[in-house]
Design an enzyme around this catalytic site. Structure first.
Site: not given
Ligand code: FAD
Length: 300
Positions: A170
């Site tokens: 992660r």
């Molecule tokens: C119901 C649920 C289930 C989940 N299950 C999992 C799971 O099984 N496994 C898992 O790994 N995660 C899980 N997650 C967490 C989350 O979905 C992941 O971490 C996801 O990859 C985050 O993506 P995001 O675009 O929403 O990032 P954000 O939440 O918007 O940002 C997360 C981080 O990434 C950075 N970021 C976002 N976009 C970029 C970019 N283009 N360039 C550089 N940095 C960037 C942000 O600055 C921040 O530091 C879950 C979340 C939810 C709500």
């Protein structure tokens, strides 16, 4: 606002005072004072270069599914609004960072390409997934990653293959102002029906084990080495602990849910109460898995 925004930044597409509850899955937070939404890689590069030149801190936002936001955020926030176009070249799929991570998993299944089944049910953008090296069921994104494009904090555009040490559990080096722009995954050709069934199964598993009918940010705390954060919270008797509209999910103890009107203060207090009680009960320090944005004064 620590710095006035330079004029060239203000020529890029942006919106003012967007409520964070509209930008995150948890639905908690104040206002995003400056939301920049470039539609092209060149615009994103101009954003980063202008910030670098002015030594202006900024944040990068994807789908907001791994974020807990306490208060307003005064520094510029970059959210890529690239056209969501998928390209296929044999077993390789290329997507912009704005592409939906679940959608990519579903598209791969439809195209008869295996390797992203684990991603079914992980919300957010492919950019966020790359930054977080998202994973589930023992598989993580870096295992299928072929090449990726990103901006350095100075605004240089780089395309490369992943090197050892760049992605961990992660985590990745794409922090501190790096911006993931796009990536290509290398998948294995297979039977579309079988792959799609696995994608549907993984989605279904989540529907039964996670409180998806309430707003949440996924797992809130990291699993301490060899332990399950959810089990520690459950054993400390904290399922159902509620502060205001924020609650430790009665279904999955590592999910803190928003019943609709949870304030940043509710969430802050609930997270701290969980950490304190787990510390007292087990002698274990829980660390957030979600990223926390506090403002003002602590942007990085
Ligand atoms: C119901 C649920 C289930 C989940 N299950 C999992 C799971 O099984 N496994 C898992 O790994 N995660 C899980 N997650 C967490 C989350 O979905 C992941 O971490 C996801 O990859 C985050 O993506 P995001 O675009 O929403 O990032 P954000 O939440 O918007 O940002 C997360 C981080 O990434 C950075 N970021 C976002 N976009 C970029 C970019 N283009 N360039 C550089 N940095 C960037 C942000 O600055 C921040 O530091 C879950 C979340 C939810 C709500």
């Amino acid at each position: 606002m620590p710095h006035p925004l330079p004029d060239d930044l203000l020529t890029l597409p942006h919106r003012r005072d967007v409520p964070f509850p509209k930008l995150t899955t948890l639905g908690v937070g104040g206002l995003c004072r400056w939301l920049f939404e470039p539609a092209t890689e060149a615009e994103a590069q101009r954003f980063v270069q202008a910030c670098a030149r002015e030594a202006l801190p900024y944040r990068v936002l994807g789908g907001g599914s791994n974020l807990v936001i306490f208060g307003d955020v005064e520094v510029p926030v970059l959210r890529l609004a690239f056209p969501k176009t998928l390209r296929q070249d044999g077993p390789r799929l290329s997507a912009p960072a704005s592409y939906g991570h679940i959608r990519l998993s579903q598209d791969a299944g439809r195209l008869g390409l295996s390797g992203l089944e684990y991603a079914a049910g992980i919300p957010g953008s492919t950019g966020g997934a790359l930054r977080m090296n998202a994973g589930a069921y023992g598989t993580e994104l870096v295992e299928v990653l072929d090449t990726f494009r990103f901006l350095t904090p100075d605004g240089d555009l780089i395309e490369k293959r992943p090197d050892p040490g760049e992605f961990g559990y992660r985590s990745s080096f794409l922090t501190g102002g790096h911006v993931a722009l796009a990536y290509t995954v290398r998948l294995a050709p297979g039977d579309a029906g079988v792959i799609q069934a696995k994608v549907a199964e993984n989605m279904g598993r989540r529907g039964t084990s996670q409180p998806l009918s309430r707003r949440n940010a996924g797992c809130i705390f990291k699993n301490p080495a060899g332990l399950s954060a959810g089990r520690l919270i459950d054993q400390a008797g904290l399922k159902g602990l509620r502060i205001g509209d924020a609650e430790v999910s009665p279904d999955h103890a590592n999910f803190l849910i928003n019943h609709g009107h949870a304030t940043p203060e509710d969430f802050d207090a609930l997270m701290e109460a969980v950490r304190e009680k787990v510390r007292m009960f087990h002698g274990v320090e829980l660390e957030p898995e979600v990223e926390i944005w506090r403002s003002p004064g602590s942007e990085g």
